[in-house]
Scaffold this motif. Structure first.
Motif, PDB file in Angstrom:
ATOM      1  N   CYS A  56       0.876  -1.176   0.000  1.00 37.81           N
ATOM      2  CA  CYS A  56       0.000   0.000   0.000  1.00 37.81           C
ATOM      3  C   CYS A  56       0.914   1.227   0.000  1.00 37.81           C
ATOM      4  O   CYS A  56       1.152   1.836   1.025  1.00 37.81           O
ATOM      5  CB  CYS A  56      -0.895  -0.052   1.237  1.00 37.81           C
ATOM      6  SG  CYS A  56      -2.061   1.288   1.306  1.00 37.81           S
ATOM      7  N   GLY A  57       1.444   1.532  -1.178  1.00 36.51           N
ATOM      8  CA  GLY A  57       2.491   2.539  -1.268  1.00 36.51           C
ATOM      9  C   GLY A  57       2.004   3.923  -1.650  1.00 36.51           C
ATOM     10  O   GLY A  57       0.838   4.126  -2.000  1.00 36.51           O
ATOM     11  N   LEU A  58       2.920   4.867  -1.604  1.00 39.12           N
ATOM     12  CA  LEU A  58       2.611   6.197  -2.109  1.00 39.12           C
ATOM     13  C   LEU A  58       3.555   6.493  -3.266  1.00 39.12           C
ATOM     14  O   LEU A  58       4.504   5.754  -3.541  1.00 39.12           O
ATOM     15  CB  LEU A  58       2.738   7.269  -1.029  1.00 39.12           C
ATOM     16  CG  LEU A  58       4.082   7.556  -0.366  1.00 39.12           C
ATOM     17  CD1 LEU A  58       5.053   8.300  -1.279  1.00 39.12           C
ATOM     18  CD2 LEU A  58       3.860   8.394   0.876  1.00 39.12           C
ATOM     19  N   GLN A  59       3.253   7.572  -3.955  1.00 37.82           N
ATOM     20  CA  GLN A  59       4.065   8.013  -5.070  1.00 37.82           C
ATOM     21  C   GLN A  59       4.258   9.518  -4.906  1.00 37.82           C
ATOM     22  O   GLN A  59       3.358  10.194  -4.429  1.00 37.82           O
ATOM     23  CB  GLN A  59       3.270   7.738  -6.345  1.00 37.82           C
ATOM     24  CG  GLN A  59       4.005   7.866  -7.640  1.00 37.82           C
ATOM     25  CD  GLN A  59       3.083   7.438  -8.795  1.00 37.82           C
ATOM     26  OE1 GLN A  59       2.123   8.125  -9.126  1.00 37.82           O
ATOM     27  NE2 GLN A  59       3.379   6.306  -9.392  1.00 37.82           N
ATOM     28  N   PHE A  60       5.424  10.015  -5.332  1.00 43.59           N
ATOM     29  CA  PHE A  60       5.572  11.463  -5.323  1.00 43.59           C
ATOM     30  C   PHE A  60       4.987  11.998  -6.622  1.00 43.59           C
ATOM     31  O   PHE A  60       5.019  11.328  -7.651  1.00 43.59           O
ATOM     32  CB  PHE A  60       7.024  11.842  -5.088  1.00 43.59           C
ATOM     33  CG  PHE A  60       7.445  11.423  -3.713  1.00 43.59           C
ATOM     34  CD1 PHE A  60       7.009  12.137  -2.613  1.00 43.59           C
ATOM     35  CD2 PHE A  60       8.196  10.274  -3.517  1.00 43.59           C
ATOM     36  CE1 PHE A  60       7.346  11.721  -1.324  1.00 43.59           C
ATOM     37  CE2 PHE A  60       8.535   9.851  -2.230  1.00 43.59           C
ATOM     38  CZ  PHE A  60       8.101  10.581  -1.137  1.00 43.59           C
ATOM     39  N   PRO A  61       4.377  13.171  -6.546  1.00 43.15           N
ATOM     40  CA  PRO A  61       3.606  13.623  -7.718  1.00 43.15           C
ATOM     41  C   PRO A  61       4.493  13.977  -8.906  1.00 43.15           C
ATOM     42  O   PRO A  61       5.620  14.427  -8.737  1.00 43.15           O
ATOM     43  CB  PRO A  61       2.889  14.874  -7.208  1.00 43.15           C
ATOM     44  CG  PRO A  61       3.705  15.346  -6.043  1.00 43.15           C
ATOM     45  CD  PRO A  61       4.303  14.128  -5.427  1.00 43.15           C
ATOM     46  N   VAL A  71       0.631  11.050  -3.805  1.00 43.27           N
ATOM     47  CA  VAL A  71      -0.399  10.329  -4.538  1.00 43.27           C
ATOM     48  C   VAL A  71      -0.496   8.917  -3.959  1.00 43.27           C
ATOM     49  O   VAL A  71       0.530   8.299  -3.667  1.00 43.27           O
ATOM     50  CB  VAL A  71       0.002  10.260  -6.030  1.00 43.27           C
ATOM     51  CG1 VAL A  71      -1.015   9.490  -6.836  1.00 43.27           C
ATOM     52  CG2 VAL A  71       0.178  11.662  -6.599  1.00 43.27           C
ATOM     53  N   VAL A  72      -1.715   8.430  -3.782  1.00 44.50           N
ATOM     54  CA  VAL A  72      -1.904   7.054  -3.303  1.00 44.50           C
ATOM     55  C   VAL A  72      -2.871   6.342  -4.255  1.00 44.50           C
ATOM     56  O   VAL A  72      -3.565   6.988  -5.042  1.00 44.50           O
ATOM     57  CB  VAL A  72      -2.444   7.038  -1.847  1.00 44.50           C
ATOM     58  CG1 VAL A  72      -1.427   7.666  -0.892  1.00 44.50           C
ATOM     59  CG2 VAL A  72      -3.791   7.731  -1.739  1.00 44.50           C
ATOM     60  N   PRO A  73      -2.919   5.012  -4.194  1.00 39.79           N
ATOM     61  CA  PRO A  73      -3.810   4.302  -5.122  1.00 39.79           C
ATOM     62  C   PRO A  73      -5.277   4.527  -4.761  1.00 39.79           C
ATOM     63  O   PRO A  73      -5.632   4.595  -3.589  1.00 39.79           O
ATOM     64  CB  PRO A  73      -3.456   2.824  -4.922  1.00 39.79           C
ATOM     65  CG  PRO A  73      -2.227   2.788  -4.090  1.00 39.79           C
ATOM     66  CD  PRO A  73      -2.145   4.081  -3.355  1.00 39.79           C
ATOM     67  N   GLU A  95       8.620   3.607   1.363  1.00 38.83           N
ATOM     68  CA  GLU A  95       7.438   4.457   1.182  1.00 38.83           C
ATOM     69  C   GLU A  95       6.543   4.010   0.021  1.00 38.83           C
ATOM     70  O   GLU A  95       5.325   4.138   0.083  1.00 38.83           O
ATOM     71  CB  GLU A  95       7.858   5.915   0.919  1.00 38.83           C
ATOM     72  CG  GLU A  95       8.426   6.645   2.120  1.00 38.83           C
ATOM     73  CD  GLU A  95       7.393   6.908   3.199  1.00 38.83           C
ATOM     74  OE1 GLU A  95       6.194   6.680   2.959  1.00 38.83           O
ATOM     75  OE2 GLU A  95       7.805   7.328   4.288  1.00 38.83           O
ATOM     76  N   ASP A  96       7.162   3.497  -1.038  1.00 41.10           N
ATOM     77  CA  ASP A  96       6.342   3.102  -2.191  1.00 41.10           C
ATOM     78  C   ASP A  96       5.633   1.768  -1.939  1.00 41.10           C
ATOM     79  O   ASP A  96       4.919   1.274  -2.807  1.00 41.10           O
ATOM     80  CB  ASP A  96       7.164   3.071  -3.492  1.00 41.10           C
ATOM     81  CG  ASP A  96       8.426   2.248  -3.382  1.00 41.10           C
ATOM     82  OD1 ASP A  96       8.938   2.070  -2.261  1.00 41.10           O
ATOM     83  OD2 ASP A  96       8.910   1.775  -4.423  1.00 41.10           O
ATOM     84  N   HIS A  97       5.813   1.228  -0.718  1.00 36.53           N
ATOM     85  CA  HIS A  97       5.107  -0.007  -0.342  1.00 36.53           C
ATOM     86  C   HIS A  97       4.253   0.156   0.901  1.00 36.53           C
ATOM     87  O   HIS A  97       3.300  -0.597   1.098  1.00 36.53           O
ATOM     88  CB  HIS A  97       6.117  -1.149  -0.172  1.00 36.53           C
ATOM     89  CG  HIS A  97       6.800  -1.494  -1.460  1.00 36.53           C
ATOM     90  ND1 HIS A  97       6.423  -2.558  -2.239  1.00 36.53           N
ATOM     91  CD2 HIS A  97       7.789  -0.869  -2.143  1.00 36.53           C
ATOM     92  CE1 HIS A  97       7.174  -2.582  -3.342  1.00 36.53           C
ATOM     93  NE2 HIS A  97       8.011  -1.564  -3.304  1.00 36.53           N
ATOM     94  N   ILE A  98       4.599   1.131   1.752  1.00 39.51           N
ATOM     95  CA  ILE A  98       3.795   1.331   2.974  1.00 39.51           C
ATOM     96  C   ILE A  98       3.226   2.745   3.092  1.00 39.51           C
ATOM     97  O   ILE A  98       2.357   2.995   3.916  1.00 39.51           O
ATOM     98  CB  ILE A  98       4.611   1.036   4.261  1.00 39.51           C
ATOM     99  CG1 ILE A  98       5.738   2.071   4.468  1.00 39.51           C
ATOM    100  CG2 ILE A  98       5.186  -0.388   4.227  1.00 39.51           C
ATOM    101  CD1 ILE A  98       6.385   2.009   5.850  1.00 39.51           C
TER     102      ILE A  98
END
Lengths: 574, 574
Positions: A56-61, A71-73, A95-98
Motif C-alpha cells: 500500500c504505497g505512495l508516489q511522489f507527484p 499520490v496514493v492508489p 514508502e512506495d510499499h507502505i
C-alpha cells in the motif's frame, strides 16, 4: 496523455468501477498501483469471498500535478467489497510499499501483516496520523505461514536495501502466486536472514502458477554489487577526508547506515544523525536489532560541536535535492547545526532518481561553491542498488519456474523489457502477460487470461484533502502557472446597468503592473468598450457580459504581449 | 537558490553592471552565459576599445520558470559599451550557440561571423523575426582569418554532431585565446573538413595563453564512438523492421540525417521528413552541400501514402518528448499524416537530456501501448555523442598546451571535474581557473587573474516580452500553481461603509467549488466577520480592510484544508 490527465475523473468514464466478483473457481489478480508506473504499489488477489492486498504505497507527484503533496492508489474496487478484504500484506518498509497506509486504512479497515522492521516503520507513520490503533498490526517472521480465508500466505526472506524484506508466496487453490516485492540476490548480506533460495526454489518445485516480479533495474546487465564494496569505499573516503564528512543516504537504507557506522568506527570518527526521519528510522531499527554498534559511537546533532570536524561523520537524508531537507539547507548555508566549510567532504550515497537530476546537481554545485569535496555515484563507488539486475532477474525465473510471469514495479517500457528478458530465457510469449494498473488477470484450471478492467488511478493528496483535487483543479493550476491571472471587476447599477465603480484590474503572475501602466489603462478601455457595446437587455445577462469582456481582453493581451493569462471578469450588481 | 531566483533582479544588487574598462594592456574575458550553467553560451573578449562576442545561445527554462518560453543571456555589460562591439563570432549552428540572436542583435547591432551552415541556420531564424537584414552576416571558411580591431580571429574546423563547426583561435596582444566551441575528435567524420589537428597544434606551438574548453561529457571515460557505428545499427534496424520506421533525432544533427538516408537507401526504403524545423534544416544543409543523396530518395510528408509502410523511414524531431512535437503527437495518435500501428518501429536517435526522462519515457510507454517496437540509447546503439569524452579532452589539452585553462559549457560540477582532469594531466592548480557567469578574468603580462564581477543573468522571454518577467512575477506564478487562488469581492457604500454587494468568492485551482459549498459559505461568513470587526474609520483604509480579510480567510483555509491559495481581497467603493 500525462499521468495527471489520466486521473480519477477520466478513468471513471472508461473503466468498470464495480465489476462482478470472479466466477467460482477463479483467482483474480488486480493491480491497483505500481504496474505501468513507478511507485504506489498495490496488488489485489481475490478468490470467492476472500481478498488479500499486497502493499500500500505512495508516489511522489509528477511535475504536472502542481501543488499536490503525494499520490496514493484509488481503492474504489476494494471499497465495493470491503467485508471480503482479509488483510493488507506488506513486503517491506519503503514508502512506495507502505506510504499509502495512513490514507488507505481508514477506507479498508483491514489488519496489516508485515515483518518486525516493516511494522515498526508503519507504526511510527500511523502514530503521526493518530491511527496507531486503528487496525491490528500483526508481526510475522520469514517462513511464517498465515491462513487468510482461502489463501495461505508464506513470507520468504529476500535481500534488499532495507532489512526484513520478504517476498510473498500466496498458496491459492490455483497454485502459488509469488510476488517478489523489491529484491536483489545478495550472497553476502550485511545482516538478516538473507536471500532464501531454498524456500523460493521449493515453491518452484511445488508449482508457481504466477510470478509477479520486480522490473526496476531491467535496463542493467549483470548483477548488483555487494554492500561491502560500498563499505570499503566509505572507509577510504572517511580516512582521507581532511575535515568533517557529511554523508547523505535514503533514510530507510539501514544496511547502508550499518556499513557507514562500521567504516566510521574503523577510522576513529563519530557518527551524528541529523534529520527527523533518519533519526526515527535509526531508532526503530536499533530497537528491533536491525542495527548494531557499541556505546559512544552514534550521537544526535546536539553532540556535533563536542567533536572536532575531522572526527565527524554526519549522516543525513535529502539525497534527491529535496528543498526542505537538512542536506539541501546545508548546501544553502541555512542549517542550524551544520555549517559547510572548505575541504569538508560530502558523500551522496544513493542513486539520482531520474527526474531529480537538476535538483541534485544544483545542490552539488552549491556544495562546490562552498569549497567542499563531493563523492556521488557518478564519480565514485558510494552506492549499490537494492534492486535486481538482469542476471538476478534471470536467476529468479530459473529458481521459481513460474507457469506465468507478470512483470511489476515499473513503467510500461520496463515491464516490456522484463517480458523480453523472460522470452530470451525461454518463456513463450503467451506465458508472459504485461498489464498496467486496472487490468485484471484471471486464473482458472491452470490457465491465465485477462479479466475485466477495473477502476484504478491516482488519488491526489493535497493538504488535508484526499481525492478532492481532480483534473479540473489541476488544469486551472497549470493555466495559472503559465501566464498568471487577471481579475477585472465592474460594479454596475442593477436598475439601469450604469457603471458605478471600476473597471478595476488586479493581476498576479502576469507582468509588472507598475511598469505597464499603459497596458493596464488599455485593458480598462477595452473592458469599458466591450461593456458599452452590450445593450441594456444583454447587460442583465451577467454571463454574457463576462464572456464578452473576457474575449475582448484576451484579444488585446494576445496582440500586445502574446501572453494568455487566466482572465476572470466579475460583474457585481448593486 | 534556484536558477530562477538568481534572475535579473537579484543579480543586479550584488554585481557591478558597468565596471570600468580593462586597464591598458589588459585582456578581459567575460562569460555572460554557459559557464556554470548549461545552455545560452556567450563569451566576451575585451581589449582596449575592442570587443568580440563568441556565441549567442538560448536556454530552455528551468521548471521553476513557470510559463517562460526561453531564456537568453543578459547583455547589460555589452550595452554599456556598444560602440566597441566589433562582432559576434559563432562556433556552430546549435540553439545553445545561436538561438539568442533574434533577441540580442537588436540590442548589439554587431555583424555576425560564422561558417556557411551556421549562417544558413541563423538566416532562417532571423527571417522569422523579420531581422534578416538587420546586421551583416559574414560567411567564413575554416582557416580564414578576420581582423577585428586588435583581435585577429582564426576559424579552425572541428568535428561535432553538426557540420561546419569551428573552434576559434583569437590572436590577441596577450597570446592566443582558444575557444573550442562544441567538439569531439572524430577521426572518421561523415563529411566536412574534419578535426584540424594541424591548426590546433600549431596554435599550441605559437602559444595559447588561455584555452576555454567544452566540459559537457567530463563524466564519461574514454572516447566517443564513430558515427559509422550508428549507421551500421540503423541499417540493421531498417532492414529488420516489419513495417514503417519512425526515426527521431535532433533537427540539426545533419550527419545523423546523412547516415540515416544512406542506411535507408541501402535497404531500399524511402525517407520522409516530417516536421517544420527538421524540414527547414534539411533544405538548408542540402542547398549548402552539407547533405548528399540521389533523386527519388527523400520526400516530404505528403508523399508518405504513396509508399507502403515497409518502404518508409520517417525522419522527425521531438526526441525529448516535447509536447507539441510531431513525434509526441504520433505517440498520442494525434498526428495528421502518420499513424502508428502494431509492429511499427520507433528509433530515438539521441540522448535523453537529464530532466527530460519522465517526458521521454512517457512517450515511449505510449508507443509501446500502440504495439510499436522501440530502439533508444539504453537498449541499442542508435546514438553517439557530439561532445568530447575524457580522453578527447585530454588530447585537446595535450595538443594546445595552454598556459591557462578555463572550463566552459557546463554546470559548476562539470567545470570542476574538468579542472580535476586537467590537474591529473599535469596542469598545476593555479593554471586552471574555474569561474561562473559574470566572473571576469584578466590577462596581462602572461599572467591571468580574476577581474571584476559583472552583471550577468538570464533574460526571460515570455510571449513578446523580453526581460520584463522577473522574480516577483515568477514567484506569483509558483504560488498560484501550488494551491490556486481565491478572489473575494466586497462592494461597500463609500459614505457609510455598508456592504452593498458580496462577499462574492471566485476561485481557480483551489478545490471544486461545487463540491465544497459549505466551505465557500464559511469563507463568506469569515470575510463578513472580519469586515464587521473594523470600525468606521478603519474601513476607510482599504489596505487595512483587505489585509484583515486576507488574514482571516488564510486562517480558516489553513485549519480546514491545510491549503494556502493566493488570496486576493478586493473592496470596491460605490
Amino acid at each position: 496523455m500525462s499521468q495527471a490527465e489520466s486521473s480519477k475523473d477520466n478513468q471513471r468514464a472508461d473503466s468498470n468501477a464495480h465489476p462482478t466478483p470472479p466466477a467460482p473457481g477463479t483467482l483474480r489478480v488486480v493491480p491497483l498501483g505500481g504496474v505501468g508506473e513507478f511507485g504506489m504499489n498495490m496488488m489485489v488477489l481475490e478468490y470467492g469471498d476472500d481478498i488479500v492486498v499486497i502493499d500500500c504505497g505512495l508516489q511522489f507527484p509528477d511535475q504536472e500535478m502542481l501543488g499536490i503533496d503525494l499520490v496514493v492508489p484509488d481503492t474504489d474496487y476494494l471499497e465495493s467489497r470491503l467485508p471480503n478484504v482479509r488483510a493488507i500484506l506488506l513486503t517491506h518498509g519503503h514508502e512506495d510499499h507502505i506510504g499509502g497506509l495512513p490514507y488507505i486504512i481508514p477506507r479498508l479497515k483491514a489488519p496489516v501483516y508485515g515483518t518486525a522492521l516493516t511494522l515498526g516503520l508503519v507504526r511510527a507513520k500511523l502514530r503521526e496520523f493518530d491511527l496507531e490503533d486503528y487496525v491490528p498490526l500483526r508481526t510475522v517472521k520469514p517462513r511464517d505461514r498465515v491462513k487468510l480465508g482461502v489463501f495461505d500466505v508464506e513470507f520468504i526472506s529476500v535481500t534488499h536495501s532495507i532489512p526484513d524484506a520478504v517476498c510473498l508466496a500466496v498458496h491459492t487453490p490455483e497454485g502459488i502466486v509469488l510476488h517478489t516485492g523489491d529484491y536483489r540476490i545478495d550472497p553476502s548480506p550485511v545482516a538478516g536472514d538473507g536471500f532464501d533460495t531454498f524456500s523460493l526454489s521449493r515453491c518452484g518445485e511445488e508449482g508457481v502458477i504466477l510470478l509477479m516480479a520486480d522490473s526496476t533495474n531491467v535496463e542493467r546487465e549483470g548483477s548488483t554489487e555487494s554492500e561491502f564494496e560500498v563499505r570499503d569505499e566509505l572507509e577510504h573516503i572517511f580516512a582521507e577526508a581532511p575535515r568533517q564528512v557529511i554523508m547523505a543516504m535514503f533514510s530507510t537504507a539501514i544496511y547502508r547506515m550499518q556499513v557507514a557506522i562500521d567504516a566510521a568506527v574503523k577510522v576513529g570518527r563519530k557518527v551524528f544523525i541529523v534529520g527527523y526521519s533518519i533519526e526515527r528510522n535509526e531508532e526503530i531499527a536499533r530497537e528491533l536489532g536491525c542495527l548494531h554498534y557499541g556505546d559512544g559511537v552514534v550521537f544526535d546533532d546536539r553532540a556535533i560541536e563536542s567533536y572536532p570536524p575531522e572526527k565527524r561523520v554526519i549522516l543525513t537524508s535529502g539525497t534527491q535535492g529535496e528543498t526542505l531537507s537538512a542536506l539541501s539547507r546545508m548546501s544553502l548555508e541555512n542549517h542550524k547545526r551544520v555549517r559547510i566549510e572548505a575541504d569538508d567532504t560530502i558523500v551522496l550515497s544513493s542513486r539520482i532518481i531520474p527526474g531529480n537530476e537538476r535538483a541534485v546537481y544544483r545542490m552539488i554545485n552549491h556544495f562546490y561553491r562552498l569549497g567542499a569535496r563531493i563523492f556521488y555515484e557518478r564519480n565514485s563507488h558510494v552506492h549499490v542498488s537494492g534492486h535486481a539486475y538482469r542476471d538476478e532477474m534471470r536467476a529468479m525465473l530459473a529458481m521459481t519456474k513460474p507457469a506465468y510471469l507478470t512483470p511489476v514495479h515499473g513503467e510500461l517500457y520496463q515491464l516490456i523489457a522484463h517480458k523480453q528478458l523472460a522470452m530470451e530465457n525461454g518463456m513463450s510469449e503467451e506465458r508472459v502477460q504485461v498489464i498496467e494498473d486496472g487490468q485484471s488477470l484471471e486464473i482458472s484450471g491452470g490457465v491465465m487470461r485477462r479479466g475485466p478492467r477495473v477502476h484504478s488511478g491516482p488519488l491526489l493528496v493535497d493538504g488535508k484533502t484526499v481525492g478532492e483535487i481532480g483534473e479540473v483543479v489541476l488544469r486551472d493550476r497549470r493555466n495559472l502557472s503559465q501566464d498568471g491571472m487577471i481579475t477585472v471587476i465592474l460594479v454596475i447599477d442593477r436598475s439601469n446597468g450604469d457603471i458605478l465603480a471600476g473597471p478595476d484590474i488586479i493581476s498576479r503572475g502576469f507582468v509588472y503592473m507598475d511598469e505597464n501602466a499603459e497596458l493596464i489603462q488599455r485593458c480598462k478601455e477595452v473592458v469599458l468598450d466591450a461593456y458599452n457595446d452590450f445593450d441594456a437587455p444583454s447587460r442583465e445577462e451577467k454571463d454574457v457580459v463576462q464572456t464578452g469582456v473576457r474575449k475582448a481582453l484576451r484579444k488585446l493581451l494576445r496582440d500586445e504581449t502574446s501572453l494568455f493569462p487566466v482572465i476572470l471578469p466579475v460583474v457585481m450588481e448593486v
